[in-house]
Design a protein around this motif. Structure first.
Motif, PDB file in Angstrom:
ATOM      1  N   ARG A   1      29.967  52.736  36.957  1.00 22.88           N
ATOM      2  CA  ARG A   1      29.663  52.789  37.857  1.00 22.88           C
ATOM      3  C   ARG A   1      29.926  51.245  38.836  1.00 22.88           C
ATOM      4  NH1 ARG A   1      26.068  52.055  41.878  1.00 22.88           N
ATOM      5  NH2 ARG A   1      26.736  53.260  44.377  1.00 22.88           N
ATOM      6  N   LYS A   2      28.882  50.762  37.843  1.00 21.27           N
ATOM      7  CA  LYS A   2      28.358  49.468  37.776  1.00 21.27           C
ATOM      8  C   LYS A   2      30.274  48.548  37.911  1.00 21.27           C
ATOM      9  CE  LYS A   2      25.786  45.816  35.640  1.00 21.27           C
ATOM     10  NZ  LYS A   2      25.199  45.220  35.108  1.00 21.27           N
ATOM     11  N   CYS A   3      30.836  49.157  37.244  1.00 16.99           N
ATOM     12  CA  CYS A   3      32.476  48.032  36.288  1.00 16.99           C
ATOM     13  C   CYS A   3      33.125  48.989  37.728  1.00 16.99           C
ATOM     14  CB  CYS A   3      32.781  48.520  35.247  1.00 16.99           C
ATOM     15  SG  CYS A   3      34.602  48.114  34.506  1.00 16.99           S
ATOM     16  N   LYS A   4      32.859  49.635  38.095  1.00 18.38           N
ATOM     17  CA  LYS A   4      34.559  49.743  39.508  1.00 18.38           C
ATOM     18  C   LYS A   4      33.577  48.673  40.817  1.00 18.38           C
ATOM     19  CE  LYS A   4      35.083  53.891  38.595  1.00 18.38           C
ATOM     20  NZ  LYS A   4      35.643  56.017  39.211  1.00 18.38           N
ATOM     21  N   VAL A   5      32.675  48.841  40.735  1.00 18.71           N
ATOM     22  CA  VAL A   5      31.847  48.265  41.748  1.00 18.71           C
ATOM     23  C   VAL A   5      32.381  46.219  41.945  1.00 18.71           C
ATOM     24  CG1 VAL A   5      29.546  47.387  43.285  1.00 18.71           C
ATOM     25  CG2 VAL A   5      29.806  49.213  42.406  1.00 18.71           C
ATOM     26  N   ILE A   6      31.728  45.712  40.340  1.00 20.53           N
ATOM     27  CA  ILE A   6      32.436  44.747  40.231  1.00 20.53           C
ATOM     28  C   ILE A   6      34.326  44.616  40.276  1.00 20.53           C
ATOM     29  CG2 ILE A   6      32.773  42.569  38.393  1.00 20.53           C
ATOM     30  CD1 ILE A   6      30.258  44.017  37.350  1.00 20.53           C
TER      31      ILE A   6
ATOM     32  N   GLY B   1      38.425  37.531  44.906  1.00 15.85           N
ATOM     33  CA  GLY B   1      39.348  36.860  44.750  1.00 15.85           C
ATOM     34  C   GLY B   1      38.568  36.453  43.291  1.00 15.85           C
ATOM     35  N   TYR B   2      37.338  36.475  43.001  1.00 13.94           N
ATOM     36  CA  TYR B   2      36.430  35.781  41.825  1.00 13.94           C
ATOM     37  C   TYR B   2      35.380  37.549  41.670  1.00 13.94           C
ATOM     38  CZ  TYR B   2      33.538  33.705  45.187  1.00 13.94           C
ATOM     39  OH  TYR B   2      32.790  33.174  45.871  1.00 13.94           O
TER      40      TYR B   2
ATOM     41  N   GLY C   1      30.875  37.543  31.876  1.00 10.05           N
ATOM     42  CA  GLY C   1      31.413  36.431  32.073  1.00 10.05           C
ATOM     43  C   GLY C   1      32.063  36.729  33.343  1.00 10.05           C
ATOM     44  N   LYS C   2      33.198  35.884  33.496  1.00  8.16           N
ATOM     45  CA  LYS C   2      33.772  35.936  35.369  1.00  8.16           C
ATOM     46  C   LYS C   2      34.742  36.249  35.059  1.00  8.16           C
ATOM     47  CE  LYS C   2      31.264  31.225  35.434  1.00  8.16           C
ATOM     48  NZ  LYS C   2      32.100  30.036  36.395  1.00  8.16           N
ATOM     49  N   GLY C   3      35.506  37.338  35.790  1.00  4.30           N
ATOM     50  CA  GLY C   3      36.907  37.596  36.740  1.00  4.30           C
ATOM     51  C   GLY C   3      37.176  36.858  37.932  1.00  4.30           C
ATOM     52  N   ARG C   4      38.789  37.218  37.879  1.00  6.76           N
ATOM     53  CA  ARG C   4      40.153  35.384  38.975  1.00  6.76           C
ATOM     54  C   ARG C   4      40.462  37.064  39.359  1.00  6.76           C
ATOM     55  NH1 ARG C   4      43.294  33.041  37.706  1.00  6.76           N
ATOM     56  NH2 ARG C   4      43.670  32.017  35.492  1.00  6.76           N
ATOM     57  N   THR C   5      41.071  37.159  40.166  1.00 10.88           N
ATOM     58  CA  THR C   5      42.649  37.677  40.844  1.00 10.88           C
ATOM     59  C   THR C   5      44.322  36.558  40.306  1.00 10.88           C
ATOM     60  OG1 THR C   5      42.218  37.684  42.921  1.00 10.88           O
ATOM     61  CG2 THR C   5      41.129  39.783  42.088  1.00 10.88           C
ATOM     62  N   PHE C   6      44.817  37.228  39.913  1.00  9.08           N
ATOM     63  CA  PHE C   6      45.907  36.524  40.287  1.00  9.08           C
ATOM     64  C   PHE C   6      47.149  37.126  40.376  1.00  9.08           C
ATOM     65  CE2 PHE C   6      46.150  37.791  35.804  1.00  9.08           C
ATOM     66  CZ  PHE C   6      47.448  37.591  35.792  1.00  9.08           C
ATOM     67  N   ILE C   7      48.383  36.791  41.192  1.00  9.23           N
ATOM     68  CA  ILE C   7      49.500  37.511  40.929  1.00  9.23           C
ATOM     69  C   ILE C   7      50.611  36.610  40.273  1.00  9.23           C
ATOM     70  CG2 ILE C   7      51.573  37.716  43.193  1.00  9.23           C
ATOM     71  CD1 ILE C   7      49.502  36.961  45.025  1.00  9.23           C
ATOM     72  N   PHE C   8      51.544  37.413  39.647  1.00  4.19           N
ATOM     73  CA  PHE C   8      53.037  37.717  39.026  1.00  4.19           C
ATOM     74  C   PHE C   8      53.855  38.051  39.405  1.00  4.19           C
ATOM     75  CE2 PHE C   8      54.769  38.271  34.686  1.00  4.19           C
ATOM     76  CZ  PHE C   8      55.414  37.320  34.495  1.00  4.19           C
ATOM     77  N   ASN C   9      54.901  37.897  39.411  1.00  3.06           N
ATOM     78  CA  ASN C   9      56.023  38.501  39.585  1.00  3.06           C
ATOM     79  C   ASN C   9      55.780  39.335  40.653  1.00  3.06           C
ATOM     80  OD1 ASN C   9      57.914  37.682  37.976  1.00  3.06           O
ATOM     81  ND2 ASN C   9      57.581  39.078  36.496  1.00  3.06           N
ATOM     82  N   GLY C  10      55.268  38.831  42.268  1.00  2.22           N
ATOM     83  CA  GLY C  10      54.714  39.575  43.013  1.00  2.22           C
ATOM     84  C   GLY C  10      53.192  40.778  43.337  1.00  2.22           C
TER      85      GLY C  10
ATOM     86  N   TYR D   1      46.818  40.859  39.216  1.00  2.00           N
ATOM     87  CA  TYR D   1      45.883  41.652  38.134  1.00  2.00           C
ATOM     88  C   TYR D   1      44.920  40.603  38.197  1.00  2.00           C
ATOM     89  CZ  TYR D   1      50.480  42.447  36.276  1.00  2.00           C
ATOM     90  OH  TYR D   1      52.369  42.892  36.129  1.00  2.00           O
ATOM     91  N   ILE D   2      43.970  40.990  37.574  1.00  2.00           N
ATOM     92  CA  ILE D   2      42.648  40.731  37.319  1.00  2.00           C
ATOM     93  C   ILE D   2      42.320  40.159  36.271  1.00  2.00           C
ATOM     94  CG2 ILE D   2      39.967  40.575  37.402  1.00  2.00           C
ATOM     95  CD1 ILE D   2      40.503  42.409  39.320  1.00  2.00           C
ATOM     96  N   GLN D   3      42.514  38.560  35.326  1.00  2.00           N
ATOM     97  CA  GLN D   3      41.549  37.841  34.327  1.00  2.00           C
ATOM     98  C   GLN D   3      40.168  38.118  33.969  1.00  2.00           C
ATOM     99  OE1 GLN D   3      43.963  34.477  33.871  1.00  2.00           O
ATOM    100  NE2 GLN D   3      41.847  33.848  31.780  1.00  2.00           N
ATOM    101  N   ILE D   4      39.487  38.474  33.127  1.00  2.49           N
ATOM    102  CA  ILE D   4      38.139  38.678  33.306  1.00  2.49           C
ATOM    103  C   ILE D   4      38.207  37.897  31.414  1.00  2.49           C
ATOM    104  CG2 ILE D   4      36.087  40.264  32.508  1.00  2.49           C
ATOM    105  CD1 ILE D   4      37.602  42.650  34.202  1.00  2.49           C
TER     106      ILE D   4
END
Length: 377
Positions: A73-78, A86-87, A106-115, A118-121
């Motif tokens: 549940r904590k993971c889904k909230v994050i 966006g982060y 750590g840290k996570g951030r969103t990015f867009i690829f080919n429209g 995604y989230i990079q963590i």
């Protein structure tokens, strides 16, 4: 099929050389996730080691499936917060494959690829660091407890030492009193008798021996005066009878009459002090007056002040005599100054001396006043 399609779309660029080098050589566990589904698209070797799963298994899982049931549940909230902002910050306590609790952050951030979003963590295994921190905190707690125990013991030892010191000082004063009484009962009585005999001899003898007899009489009288002065120094009986302030007034008055030095005494409503403290202050005061009388011919004024405040009694003795260079005075026996310092320190007091040529001398003594009902164990 939808998950496979997302992976294949991302595969178009994952063979890029720079991407592979950065991704695979990162010291942090790195993972790429489909922002909408939570599907793991790619991960590096560090993430495999962190989770205990192999790459081929991880790319078939959603991100929260790599966590314990309690932390899904904590993971889904994050994930949700990361998508909204966006982060986001990552922090988990997981049970590893060998039953070891692993701490990761750590840290996570969103990015867009080919429209597609995604989230990079990037995650760092902070287990060792947290364990070291916990061990350090535990050691600090242990040292703090040890320090408190030591401080408690030191306080008890300090109280015992204070008691022993006071007993020593009382024994010393009792011995001084005994010696003074012996001087009074033996020496002074003999000197008084000698004076009487010399007077009788002077009256009965002829003029040829008047001068020798007169010399004997004068010497006996001087010896009697000096003996009484020694008795007073050994045991100031008037201190017990009249108290410290009255004794100081008396001695200052005597000094004025004898030397012509102007004196002034100031005190702020004195309280009743422990006899040991009163005796210590008196002896330092008495020694200071003797020093002024012996060594400061130019002194014309003496100021004495006693103050009682904040659990301390402070005595200042100042003169406007010739003064002296503190560096030129021997630390062993500077005219009784070291004796004054030792007396003050025996009752946990502080002794300070200020002087310079042509600017007089100032002695300051500060002694703590302990409550009379203090229990010594």
């Amino acid at each position: 099929m939808e998950n496979a399609s997302a992976i294949n779309e991302f595969e178009l660029d994952r063979n890029n050389g720079i991407y592979r080098v950065l991704f695979e050589t990162s010291s942090d566990a790195t993972i790429i996730i489909d922002a909408l589904t939570g599907q793991i698209i790619d991960c590096n070797r560090e993430y495999e080691l962190l989770t205990g799963f192999k790459h081929e298994n991880l790319v078939e899982m959603k991100i929260w499936e790599t966590h314990t049931p309690e932390q899904k549940r904590k993971c889904k909230v994050i994930m949700r917060k990361t998508l909204q902002q966006g982060y986001g910050k990552i922090g988990f306590d997981n049970v590893g494959v060998k039953g070891i609790v692993l701490h990761s952050e750590g840290k996570g951030r969103t990015f867009i690829f080919n429209g597609k979003k995604y989230i990079q963590i990037s995650i760092r295994n902070s287990t060792d660091e947290i364990q070291r921190k916990q061990e350090l905190e535990q050691k600090v707690k242990e040292r703090t407890r040890e320090l408190k125990d030591t401080m408690s013991k030191l306080q008890i030892y300090s109280q015992k030492l204070r008691k022993l010191t006071r007993e020593y000082l009382r024994a010393q004063e009792d011995e001084r009193k005994r010696v003074a009484i012996e001087l009074h009962d033996r020496v002074t009585q003999d000197l008084i008798n000698l004076c009487h005999l010399a007077n009788e001899l002077k009256e009965q003898s002829n003029s040829s021996i008047h001068i020798p007899v007169e010399n004997v009489l004068n010497r006996a009288k001087n010896a009697l005066v000096e003996t009484r002065n020694i008795m007073k120094t050994l045991y100031p009986a008037s201190l017990t009878r009249y108290g410290l302030i009255e004794m100081m007034k008396q001695e200052l008055g005597n000094l004025e009459s004898k030397s012509g030095i102007h004196t002034r005494l100031k005190d702020n409503q004195p309280i009743k002090l422990d006899p040991i403290i009163e005796t210590t202050l008196y002896r330092i005061f008495h020694e200071a007056l003797l020093n002024i009388e012996k060594h400061s011919d130019n002194a014309r004024n003496i100021w004495v002040a006693i103050e009682y405040q904040s659990g301390f009694v402070t005595m200042d003795i100042k003169d406007n005599g010739a003064g002296f260079d503190l560096k030129s005075v021997s630390a062993k026996d500077p005219g009784g100054l070291e004796g004054m310092r030792q007396r003050a320190e025996l009752v946990e007091g502080n002794f300070n001396l200020e002087s310079s040529p042509g600017k007089g001398t100032k002695i300051s003594v500060q002694i703590p006043i302990h409550t009379s009902n203090e229990i010594i164990r």
